[in-house]
Design a protein around this motif. Structure first.
Motif, PDB file in Angstrom:
ATOM      1  N   PRO A 100       0.831  -1.199   0.000  1.00 35.33           N
ATOM      2  CA  PRO A 100       0.000   0.000   0.000  1.00 35.33           C
ATOM      3  C   PRO A 100       0.867   1.251   0.000  1.00 35.33           C
ATOM      4  CG  PRO A 100       0.133  -0.891   2.215  1.00 35.33           C
ATOM      5  CD  PRO A 100       0.859  -1.857   1.322  1.00 35.33           C
ATOM      6  N   THR A 101       0.419   2.268  -0.675  1.00 36.23           N
ATOM      7  CA  THR A 101       1.149   3.539  -0.675  1.00 36.23           C
ATOM      8  C   THR A 101       0.682   4.401   0.496  1.00 36.23           C
ATOM      9  OG1 THR A 101      -0.478   4.669  -2.069  1.00 36.23           O
ATOM     10  CG2 THR A 101       1.294   3.452  -3.194  1.00 36.23           C
ATOM     11  N   ARG A 102       1.441   5.433   0.769  1.00 34.20           N
ATOM     12  CA  ARG A 102       1.042   6.360   1.829  1.00 34.20           C
ATOM     13  C   ARG A 102      -0.276   7.055   1.476  1.00 34.20           C
ATOM     14  NH1 ARG A 102       4.172   8.775   5.610  1.00 34.20           N
ATOM     15  NH2 ARG A 102       3.542  10.865   4.889  1.00 34.20           N
ATOM     16  N   SER A 103      -0.496   7.310   0.194  1.00 31.21           N
ATOM     17  CA  SER A 103      -1.762   7.912  -0.221  1.00 31.21           C
ATOM     18  C   SER A 103      -2.929   6.976   0.057  1.00 31.21           C
ATOM     19  CB  SER A 103      -1.724   8.264  -1.708  1.00 31.21           C
ATOM     20  OG  SER A 103      -0.911   9.395  -1.952  1.00 31.21           O
ATOM     21  N   GLN A 104      -2.765   5.698  -0.257  1.00 32.98           N
ATOM     22  CA  GLN A 104      -3.829   4.723  -0.006  1.00 32.98           C
ATOM     23  C   GLN A 104      -4.101   4.586   1.483  1.00 32.98           C
ATOM     24  OE1 GLN A 104      -2.084   1.394  -2.061  1.00 32.98           O
ATOM     25  NE2 GLN A 104      -3.043   1.928  -4.027  1.00 32.98           N
ATOM     26  N   ALA A 105      -3.039   4.593   2.283  1.00 38.63           N
ATOM     27  CA  ALA A 105      -3.215   4.514   3.735  1.00 38.63           C
ATOM     28  C   ALA A 105      -3.927   5.753   4.260  1.00 38.63           C
ATOM     29  CB  ALA A 105      -1.859   4.352   4.416  1.00 38.63           C
ATOM     30  N   ALA A 106      -3.627   6.908   3.688  1.00 41.45           N
ATOM     31  CA  ALA A 106      -4.281   8.147   4.106  1.00 41.45           C
ATOM     32  C   ALA A 106      -5.777   8.099   3.815  1.00 41.45           C
ATOM     33  CB  ALA A 106      -3.644   9.339   3.391  1.00 41.45           C
ATOM     34  N   ILE A 107      -6.142   7.551   2.660  1.00 45.44           N
ATOM     35  CA  ILE A 107      -7.556   7.412   2.300  1.00 45.44           C
ATOM     36  C   ILE A 107      -8.265   6.504   3.298  1.00 45.44           C
ATOM     37  CG2 ILE A 107      -9.128   6.453   0.569  1.00 45.44           C
ATOM     38  CD1 ILE A 107      -7.093   7.394  -1.569  1.00 45.44           C
ATOM     39  N   MET A 108      -7.616   5.394   3.668  1.00 46.28           N
ATOM     40  CA  MET A 108      -8.206   4.472   4.633  1.00 46.28           C
ATOM     41  C   MET A 108      -8.401   5.144   5.984  1.00 46.28           C
ATOM     42  SD  MET A 108      -8.827   1.557   3.196  1.00 46.28           S
ATOM     43  CE  MET A 108      -9.007   0.470   4.602  1.00 46.28           C
TER      44      MET A 108
END
Length: 480
Positions: free
Chosen positions: A53-61
Motif C-alpha cells: 500500500p502507498t502512503r496515499s492509499q493509507a491516508a484514504i483508509m
C-alpha cells in the motif's frame, strides 16, 4: 523414528489448540467485506492484495476510519481545504489535505506527502491507533506503537516479515473495526454506523460477526492471566517418509491413528510459567507406541522429562526470544484473541441447555496463522532430540466450537481440522522428509482460568544441563 513421530503428532495437536499472530496469509474474504461497506476499494485488477500500500492509499483508509470521507471531499471541492502537497493525485488530495488540517498526518516535507512511497506496518499501526482515539506521545510513542497495539488486540505487525502488503492492511483494518474506541463508548464500526458514515444494512454481516465474537472473547478474558486445560485429541493420519536412519535408506508409507491426552497449564503474570503433561499414543493397526512427555517453563528455563531422561535448558539456547515467546503465549491464552477476527469466515451462536455454543468457520488465511504457530512449537519440541526441523502446514477445512456457560465463562473448546503438512528433520547424521495428512478432532476442557490457575513444579535439582551432541538427549532417529 519413534521420537520423531511423537514430536510430529504433538505438534499437529497443539497446532489445532492455539491461535497466534498472523504470518503471510491471504485475506480475500475480509477485503471483500470491507469493500461491501465502502472501506476498501479496488481497481480493474481487484484489490491488489499482493502489492504494497502507498502512503496515499493509507491516508484514504484513515479518513474513512474517521468517517470523514464525504466531509473531506466536500470541503476540498468547495475550496475550504487546500492541499499543500504537490506529489499527490486528485483522488488522494482531499484526504491528505483533511489529515493535514486535523493534525493527523504530516508530509515528508512542507510540500511533499510521499504519496507514492510504500506505507510501513508501523505507520499503518499508528494510523489505526489514531482512528481508535489514542494519541501520539500520550498513549503511545512511535517506538512502542506496535507493542501497544498488540496489547489492545490488533494483529502483531512486528511479527510480519517481508514487505507490508495491502493484504496485511485489509486484515488490520478489519480487526480495528471490531475493537473498542479509547473512550469505551462502542467499537469502531458501530461508531461509524452511528455517525452515518457506514450504512447499517450493508454492515450487518460484519456487525453480526463482530458482536458474536466479542461475546465469545469476553467469556475467555480471564485466560489472559492463566489457563488450565485438559486436552484430548484424536488423529487419523497418513504418513509418507523418505530419508535415512542409521545410514539405512528409508522409503515408507504408513497409516496410523493417534491420540494426545494430557494437561496444559499457563500462568501469565509478570513472566510466563507453563506446564505440559502429555501422553501420545500411535498405532498402525499392528503395533502401538506410547510416549509420556512432560515440559515445564519456569523463570526462562525449559525443563523436560521423557522416559528416563530429565534435563534443562534456557529458552535462549533454542534460539527463541523469551519476550517474543511470551507475546505468543499471551495471544494463545486469549489476551489478544480478538486478533482472530480477520480469520473468521462465519460465526453462529446457539443455545444448548444453560450454555451457548459458538461455531466458527475459519477462512484460508487461518493456515498462515497455524504455520506461524507450528514453527514456534517445533522450536521447543525438536530441541528435546537435538534436531533441526522445518514444517509447512495447510488446512483443507477448519471449524472451532466453544461452549460458554450461563455464568458467561468459557467451559470448553473443540477443533475439527483437516491438516496437511510437509516436514523436514535432521540430526546432523540422518535426515528425512515426511508428508503428512491428518484429520484432527480435539477437545479442550477448561479447568480454571485467571488467578485460580496454580502450577505445581517438581524438584528440578536432578535435571541435567543440556549440552547437545553425545551428551544430549537420545537422538530422534535412534531406536531408544
Amino acid at each position: 523414528m519413534k521420537r520423531f513421530l511423537t514430536i510430529l503428532l504433538t505438534t499437529l495437536a497443539l497446532a489445532g489448540l492455539l491461535c497466534v499472530s498472523a504470518s503471510a496469509s491471504s485475506f480475500d474474504g475480509p477485503a471483500a467485506e470491507l469493500s461491501a461497506i465502502g472501506m476498501l476499494k479496488g481497481g480493474s485488477g481487484g484489490f491488489d492484495l499482493d502489492k504494497a500500500p502507498t502512503r496515499s492509499q493509507a491516508a484514504i483508509m484513515l479518513v474513512r476510519l474517521y468517517g470523514a470521507e464525504e466531509e473531506a471531499k466536500a470541503a476540498y471541492a468547495a475550496g475550504d481545504l487546500q492541499c499543500p502537497f504537490t506529489d499527490v493525485n486528485g483522488t488522494a488530495a482531499p484526504f491528505a489535505a483533511w489529515l493535514k488540517d486535523k493534525g493527523l498526518a504530516s508530509g515528508t516535507s512542507e510540500t511533499t506527502f510521499g504519496g507514492s512511497e510504500p506505507c510501513s506496518a508501523k505507520a499503518y499501526t499508528i494510523f489505526l491507533l489514531r482512528a481508535l482515539g489514542y494519541q501520539d506521545n500520550v498513549d503511545f510513542t512511535a517506538a512502542n506503537a506496535q507493542e501497544f497495539a498488540m496489547g489492545l488486540g490488533l494483529l502483531d505487525t512486528s511479527a510480519l516479515t517481508g514487505k507490508f502488503l495491502r493484504d496485511d492492511l485489509a486484515a488490520m483494518t478489519y480487526q480495528a473495526l471490531g475493537m473498542d474506541r479509547k473512550d469505551g463508548s462502542t467499537y469502531l464500526l458501530a461508531s461509524l454506523i452511528e455517525s452515518g458514515a457506514v450504512d447499517a444494512a450493508a454492515a450487518k454481516p460484519m456487525t453480526d460477526k463482530i458482536e458474536a465474537y466479542r461475546a465469545l472473547q469476553a467469556s475467555g478474558a480471564a485466560a489472559a492471566q492463566g489457563l488450565d486445560t485438559i486436552v484430548d485429541a484424536k488423529m487419523a493420519m497418513s504418513l509418507g517418509v523418505k530419508g535415512t536412519e542409521g545410514g539405512t535408506s528409508l522409503d515408507m508409507t504408513q497409516k496410523a491413528d493417534a491420540t494426545v491426552k494430557g494437561r496444559i497449564q499457563m500462568v501469565l503474570d509478570k513472566e510466563l510459567q507453563m506446564a505440559m503433561d502429555l501422553t501420545v499414543t500411535a498405532t498402525d493397526g499392528e503395533t502401538t507406541e506410547t510416549e509420556k512427555m512432560e515440559y515445564w517453563l519456569k523463570d526462562g528455563v525449559v525443563y523436560v522429562r521423557s522416559g528416563d531422561m530429565s534435563y534443562q535448558m534456557p529458552m535462549n539456547m533454542m534460539g527463541m526470544d523469551m519476550e517474543a515467546f511470551m507475546a505468543l503465549m499471551e495471544q494463545a491464552s486469549g489476551k489478544t484473541s480478538a486478533a482472530q477476527l480477520p480469520f473468521i469466515d462465519s460465526i453462529t451462536a446457539k443455545s444448548s441447555g444453560d450454555s451457548t455454543v459458538y461455531t466458527l468457520k475459519l477462512n484460508n488465511a487461518f493456515a498462515g496463522m497455524i504455520n506461524g504457530l507450528t514453527g514456534q512449537i517445533l522450536g521447543v519440541l525438536a530441541a528435546e532430540a537435538d534436531l533441526k526441523m522445518d514444517m509447512s502446514l495447510a488446512l483443507d477445512g477448519s471449524t472451532l466450537t466453544y461452549t460458554v456457560g450461563k455464568d458467561g465463562a468459557l467451559k470448553s473448546a473443540a477443533a475439527d481440522l483437516t491438516l496437511k503438512a510437509g516436514v523436514k528433520a535432521s540430526d546432523g547424521k540422518d535426515s528425512l522428509t515426511a508428508d503428512v495428512s491428518a484429520d484432527l478432532d480435539m477437545t479442550m476442557e477448561v479447568k480454571a482460568m485467571g488467578k485460580a490457575v496454580k502450577i505445581s513444579f517438581p524438584d528440578f535439582s536432578g535435571f541435567e544441563d543440556l549440552i547437545g551432541g553425545a551428551g544430549g538427549p537420545t537422538g530422534i532417529f535412534t531406536a531408544a
